[in-house]
Design a protein around this motif. Structure first.
Motif, PDB file in Angstrom:
ATOM      1  N   ALA A 149       0.837  -1.202   0.000  1.00  0.00           N
ATOM      2  CA  ALA A 149       0.000   0.000   0.000  1.00  0.00           C
ATOM      3  C   ALA A 149       0.868   1.246   0.000  1.00  0.00           C
ATOM      4  CB  ALA A 149      -0.921  -0.010   1.221  1.00  0.00           C
ATOM      5  N   TRP A 150       1.921   1.249   0.814  1.00  0.00           N
ATOM      6  CA  TRP A 150       2.818   2.407   0.917  1.00  0.00           C
ATOM      7  C   TRP A 150       3.470   2.696  -0.433  1.00  0.00           C
ATOM      8  CZ3 TRP A 150       7.874   3.868   0.261  1.00  0.00           C
ATOM      9  CH2 TRP A 150       8.292   5.011   0.945  1.00  0.00           C
ATOM     10  N   ASN A 151       3.983   1.662  -1.065  1.00  0.00           N
ATOM     11  CA  ASN A 151       4.665   1.852  -2.352  1.00  0.00           C
ATOM     12  C   ASN A 151       3.721   2.393  -3.415  1.00  0.00           C
ATOM     13  OD1 ASN A 151       7.198   0.937  -1.478  1.00  0.00           O
ATOM     14  ND2 ASN A 151       6.658  -1.208  -1.844  1.00  0.00           N
ATOM     15  N   LEU A 152       2.535   1.846  -3.486  1.00  0.00           N
ATOM     16  CA  LEU A 152       1.583   2.282  -4.506  1.00  0.00           C
ATOM     17  C   LEU A 152       1.096   3.703  -4.227  1.00  0.00           C
ATOM     18  CD1 LEU A 152      -0.004   1.638  -7.037  1.00  0.00           C
ATOM     19  CD2 LEU A 152      -1.738   0.510  -5.618  1.00  0.00           C
ATOM     20  N   ALA A 153       0.826   4.011  -2.968  1.00  0.00           N
ATOM     21  CA  ALA A 153       0.377   5.362  -2.618  1.00  0.00           C
ATOM     22  C   ALA A 153       1.444   6.398  -2.953  1.00  0.00           C
ATOM     23  CB  ALA A 153       0.007   5.424  -1.138  1.00  0.00           C
ATOM     24  N   ARG A 154       2.705   6.082  -2.661  1.00  0.00           N
ATOM     25  CA  ARG A 154       3.805   7.000  -2.996  1.00  0.00           C
ATOM     26  C   ARG A 154       3.891   7.208  -4.507  1.00  0.00           C
ATOM     27  NH1 ARG A 154       6.138  10.650  -0.485  1.00  0.00           N
ATOM     28  NH2 ARG A 154       8.124  10.240  -1.524  1.00  0.00           N
ATOM     29  N   GLN A 155       3.692   6.147  -5.242  1.00  0.00           N
ATOM     30  CA  GLN A 155       3.740   6.241  -6.706  1.00  0.00           C
ATOM     31  C   GLN A 155       2.653   7.177  -7.230  1.00  0.00           C
ATOM     32  OE1 GLN A 155       3.932   2.398  -8.726  1.00  0.00           O
ATOM     33  NE2 GLN A 155       2.601   3.172 -10.348  1.00  0.00           N
ATOM     34  N   VAL A 156       1.462   7.078  -6.662  1.00  0.00           N
ATOM     35  CA  VAL A 156       0.362   7.954  -7.087  1.00  0.00           C
ATOM     36  C   VAL A 156       0.656   9.405  -6.717  1.00  0.00           C
ATOM     37  CG1 VAL A 156      -2.076   8.518  -6.724  1.00  0.00           C
ATOM     38  CG2 VAL A 156      -1.364   6.130  -6.980  1.00  0.00           C
ATOM     39  N   LEU A 157       1.135   9.623  -5.490  1.00  0.00           N
ATOM     40  CA  LEU A 157       1.356  10.987  -5.019  1.00  0.00           C
ATOM     41  C   LEU A 157       2.499  11.679  -5.761  1.00  0.00           C
ATOM     42  CD1 LEU A 157       0.796  10.418  -1.210  1.00  0.00           C
ATOM     43  CD2 LEU A 157      -0.622  11.790  -2.751  1.00  0.00           C
ATOM     44  N   ARG A 158       3.421  10.917  -6.305  1.00  0.00           N
ATOM     45  CA  ARG A 158       4.476  11.541  -7.101  1.00  0.00           C
ATOM     46  C   ARG A 158       3.899  12.184  -8.360  1.00  0.00           C
ATOM     47  NH1 ARG A 158       8.178   7.486  -5.048  1.00  0.00           N
ATOM     48  NH2 ARG A 158       7.393   5.911  -6.505  1.00  0.00           N
ATOM     49  N   GLN A 159       2.765  11.685  -8.812  1.00  0.00           N
ATOM     50  CA  GLN A 159       2.135  12.241 -10.008  1.00  0.00           C
ATOM     51  C   GLN A 159       0.971  13.171  -9.676  1.00  0.00           C
ATOM     52  OE1 GLN A 159       1.708   9.125 -13.264  1.00  0.00           O
ATOM     53  NE2 GLN A 159       2.243   7.782 -11.538  1.00  0.00           N
ATOM     54  N   ASP A 160       0.391  13.000  -8.491  1.00  0.00           N
ATOM     55  CA  ASP A 160      -0.754  13.830  -8.093  1.00  0.00           C
ATOM     56  C   ASP A 160      -0.709  14.039  -6.584  1.00  0.00           C
ATOM     57  OD1 ASP A 160      -3.123  15.145  -7.687  1.00  0.00           O
ATOM     58  OD2 ASP A 160      -4.415  13.442  -8.184  1.00  0.00           O
ATOM     59  N   GLU A 161      -0.112  15.145  -6.167  1.00  0.00           N
ATOM     60  CA  GLU A 161       0.070  15.398  -4.735  1.00  0.00           C
ATOM     61  C   GLU A 161      -1.242  15.659  -4.011  1.00  0.00           C
ATOM     62  OE1 GLU A 161       2.772  18.604  -4.275  1.00  0.00           O
ATOM     63  OE2 GLU A 161       4.550  17.418  -4.859  1.00  0.00           O
ATOM     64  N   THR A 162      -2.303  15.964  -4.742  1.00  0.00           N
ATOM     65  CA  THR A 162      -3.582  16.301  -4.107  1.00  0.00           C
ATOM     66  C   THR A 162      -4.532  15.098  -4.009  1.00  0.00           C
ATOM     67  OG1 THR A 162      -4.610  16.957  -6.209  1.00  0.00           O
ATOM     68  CG2 THR A 162      -3.398  18.651  -4.985  1.00  0.00           C
ATOM     69  N   ASN A 163      -4.067  13.927  -4.391  1.00  0.00           N
ATOM     70  CA  ASN A 163      -4.924  12.747  -4.335  1.00  0.00           C
ATOM     71  C   ASN A 163      -5.149  12.348  -2.873  1.00  0.00           C
ATOM     72  OD1 ASN A 163      -5.814   9.891  -4.350  1.00  0.00           O
ATOM     73  ND2 ASN A 163      -5.486  10.060  -6.555  1.00  0.00           N
ATOM     74  N   GLN A 164      -6.353  12.605  -2.382  1.00  0.00           N
ATOM     75  CA  GLN A 164      -6.619  12.399  -0.960  1.00  0.00           C
ATOM     76  C   GLN A 164      -6.615  10.928  -0.565  1.00  0.00           C
ATOM     77  OE1 GLN A 164      -9.653  14.581   1.054  1.00  0.00           O
ATOM     78  NE2 GLN A 164      -9.733  16.186  -0.486  1.00  0.00           N
ATOM     79  N   ILE A 165      -7.203  10.072  -1.379  1.00  0.00           N
ATOM     80  CA  ILE A 165      -7.251   8.652  -1.038  1.00  0.00           C
ATOM     81  C   ILE A 165      -5.842   8.077  -0.955  1.00  0.00           C
ATOM     82  CG2 ILE A 165      -7.989   6.379  -1.824  1.00  0.00           C
ATOM     83  CD1 ILE A 165     -10.237   7.957  -0.658  1.00  0.00           C
ATOM     84  N   ALA A 166      -4.964   8.493  -1.859  1.00  0.00           N
ATOM     85  CA  ALA A 166      -3.579   8.009  -1.819  1.00  0.00           C
ATOM     86  C   ALA A 166      -2.879   8.462  -0.549  1.00  0.00           C
ATOM     87  CB  ALA A 166      -2.821   8.504  -3.051  1.00  0.00           C
ATOM     88  N   ARG A 167      -3.124   9.706  -0.129  1.00  0.00           N
ATOM     89  CA  ARG A 167      -2.473  10.187   1.090  1.00  0.00           C
ATOM     90  C   ARG A 167      -3.052   9.498   2.324  1.00  0.00           C
ATOM     91  NH1 ARG A 167       1.307  13.734   1.238  1.00  0.00           N
ATOM     92  NH2 ARG A 167       0.829  14.533  -0.843  1.00  0.00           N
ATOM     93  N   ILE A 168      -4.344   9.199   2.304  1.00  0.00           N
ATOM     94  CA  ILE A 168      -4.947   8.430   3.401  1.00  0.00           C
ATOM     95  C   ILE A 168      -4.274   7.059   3.487  1.00  0.00           C
ATOM     96  CG2 ILE A 168      -7.036   7.192   4.096  1.00  0.00           C
ATOM     97  CD1 ILE A 168      -8.623   9.607   2.990  1.00  0.00           C
ATOM     98  N   ALA A 169      -4.127   6.407   2.331  1.00  0.00           N
ATOM     99  CA  ALA A 169      -3.497   5.086   2.303  1.00  0.00           C
ATOM    100  C   ALA A 169      -2.057   5.159   2.793  1.00  0.00           C
ATOM    101  CB  ALA A 169      -3.548   4.516   0.887  1.00  0.00           C
ATOM    102  N   LEU A 170      -1.344   6.195   2.388  1.00  0.00           N
ATOM    103  CA  LEU A 170       0.053   6.352   2.808  1.00  0.00           C
ATOM    104  C   LEU A 170       0.149   6.566   4.312  1.00  0.00           C
ATOM    105  CD1 LEU A 170       3.009   6.597   1.944  1.00  0.00           C
ATOM    106  CD2 LEU A 170       2.635   9.055   1.634  1.00  0.00           C
ATOM    107  N   SER A 171      -0.724   7.408   4.841  1.00  0.00           N
ATOM    108  CA  SER A 171      -0.714   7.678   6.283  1.00  0.00           C
ATOM    109  C   SER A 171      -1.002   6.412   7.087  1.00  0.00           C
ATOM    110  CB  SER A 171      -1.757   8.760   6.612  1.00  0.00           C
ATOM    111  OG  SER A 171      -1.814   8.983   8.000  1.00  0.00           O
ATOM    112  N   LEU A 172      -2.049   5.685   6.711  1.00  0.00           N
ATOM    113  CA  LEU A 172      -2.426   4.490   7.460  1.00  0.00           C
ATOM    114  C   LEU A 172      -1.410   3.367   7.284  1.00  0.00           C
ATOM    115  CD1 LEU A 172      -6.280   4.500   6.821  1.00  0.00           C
ATOM    116  CD2 LEU A 172      -5.066   5.185   8.895  1.00  0.00           C
ATOM    117  N   ALA A 173      -0.791   3.288   6.105  1.00  0.00           N
ATOM    118  CA  ALA A 173       0.255   2.282   5.892  1.00  0.00           C
ATOM    119  C   ALA A 173       1.460   2.573   6.778  1.00  0.00           C
ATOM    120  CB  ALA A 173       0.661   2.253   4.418  1.00  0.00           C
ATOM    121  N   ASN A 174       1.819   3.853   6.907  1.00  0.00           N
ATOM    122  CA  ASN A 174       2.901   4.234   7.828  1.00  0.00           C
ATOM    123  C   ASN A 174       2.572   3.825   9.255  1.00  0.00           C
ATOM    124  OD1 ASN A 174       5.138   5.512   6.482  1.00  0.00           O
ATOM    125  ND2 ASN A 174       3.776   7.183   5.919  1.00  0.00           N
ATOM    126  N   ALA A 175       1.331   4.060   9.662  1.00  0.00           N
ATOM    127  CA  ALA A 175       0.925   3.723  11.022  1.00  0.00           C
ATOM    128  C   ALA A 175       0.988   2.215  11.259  1.00  0.00           C
ATOM    129  CB  ALA A 175      -0.492   4.235  11.281  1.00  0.00           C
TER     130      ALA A 175
END
Length: 395
Positions: A149-175
């Motif tokens: 989840a972390w890897n995929l979310a980072r990949q999305v955010l590199r192309q779209d920093e405003t993608n909220q679902i990706a940042r949610i996934a990144l935050s929860l994956a970190n946790a």
């Protein structure tokens, strides 16, 4: 009533047929015109109907989500998605409904697996769509696959920093991976976005609680509740944060709200059993735990809680029986022996020892030893080589 035939002007005179093909020509032209008009009407309405229905169903699904009816929200959004694989809005609502519903009761974990399968299929159909990739990352972390989840979310955010679902996934994956400060930082970034809403507030609450800032976590989840006061998961989390701050009244009120919305909810009764036990309200705790085992007789957590309450109440025979039910289910379901289930064996053995039940004690002890071999537990249960004292020399 009389029929006044004089007004009917019926006649039975035969009419002379006129020769010629002109009337037939006009008739054919009329029929052809009607055919073209009918075909146009059918094309227009048949082509328009699915889209109109999909829009209406998706609107109804969103309204169901807003009123906390996740069953309807999931069913309607699934119908739209199955019929319109280009509707990413339907996919998003379906995944969110499934994941939110998965936390509402004891038997809904499967919803997270379903959400993951749905997004996995969606990625195959839309491999380049960042919204779909973000939803897949969100489903991955909900299913416990934090690294992917972390890897995929980072990949999305590199192309779209405003993608909220990706940042949610990144935050929860970190946790999930123990990176609580990183998780909180991502949640705070998410909540600076102008259209950050309910999901963002909930993630902020989770990450604040992970770093021990429970008062702020309560405030964040209450903001989420203000945006939708019918989602049960928010009240479970509100109660959890309230308990961390010692506010038992707020926790109780949150649980009562859940029971008001969902009178048959089993998970909330287990939480009320635990809360009542914490407050030393033994009879109330026993009553709630009995309700859990009656409604969900195959849920090991219910039997564990009930057995523990009987043990604390000094009813060791009932404790032994309830905890034996817990261990039997755990073995039958091949459930890993975690710290909570450890008590099902240990307290069952202690109850048997207090009752002088050597056979029951030895059977429980030997089963635990065989199942816990090679498993790292925070607690352990060991007798000296000569065995339990009440059994003399069992060898």
């Amino acid at each position: 009533m009389r029929i006044q035939r004089s007004r009917s002007r019926l006649t039975f005179r035969t009419r002379r047929r006129r020769s010629g093909c002109l009337p037939l020509t006009f008739l054919l032209m009329a029929l052809v015109g009607i055919g073209f008009l009918s075909q146009g009407w059918l094309d227009e309405n048949l082509n328009r109907s699915p889209t109109g229905s999909a829009t209406a169903d998706l609107r109804d699904a969103n309204e169901a989500f807003d009123r906390g009816d996740l069953d309807t929200a999931a069913n309607l959004s699934r119908q739209v998605w199955n019929n319109h694989l280009d509707s990413i809005d339907a996919l998003s609502l379906l995944v969110r409904s499934l994941i939110y519903r998965s936390y509402t009761d004891y038997n809904r974990d499967i919803d997270r697996e379903v959400a993951l399968q749905v997004t996995r299929d969606a990625v195959e159909w839309h491999p380049d769509d960042l919204r779909v990739q973000a939803l897949h990352a969100y489903a991955l972390q909900a299913a416990g696959q934090s690294e992917e989840a972390w890897n995929l979310a980072r990949q999305v955010l590199r192309q779209d920093e405003t993608n909220q679902i990706a940042r949610i996934a990144l935050s929860l994956a970190n946790a999930q991976a123990g990176g609580y400060e990183n998780a909180l930082r991502e949640a705070e970034t998410l909540n600076t976005l102008p259209d950050a809403g309910l999901d963002a507030r909930r993630v902020l609450a989770i990450t604040l609680a992970d770093v021990g800032r429970y008062d702020e976590a309560r405030a964040a989840v209450e903001e989420a509740i203000a945006l939708n006061n019918r989602l049960l998961v928010l009240y479970f989390e509100q109660a959890l944060y309230a308990l961390q701050t010692g506010d038992f009244n707020a926790a109780t009120a949150a649980y009562f709200r859940i029971m008001a919305f969902d009178p048959d909810n089993v998970k909330v009764r287990l939480r009320m059993c635990e809360l009542s036990s914490l407050l030393s309200e033994r009879e109330t705790a026993l009553d709630y735990c009995r309700q859990v085992t009656q409604a969900a007789p195959r849920w090991t957590a219910g039997w564990h809680a009930l057995g523990r309450e009987y043990f604390l109440a000094g009813d060791f025979l009932e404790a032994q029986h309830s905890l034996n039910r817990c261990t039997s289910l755990a073995v039958a379901n091949r459930t890993p022996i975690d710290d909570k289930l450890f008590e099902c064996w240990y307290l069952q053995g202690q109850a048997a020892e207090i009752l002088g039940d050597c056979d029951g004690l030895l059977a429980t002890y030997r089963e635990f030893q065989s199942l816990s071999g090679g498993v790292s537990l925070k607690q352990t249960w060991t007798y000296p080589p000569e065995g339990p004292e009440i059994c003399g020399n069992p060898n």
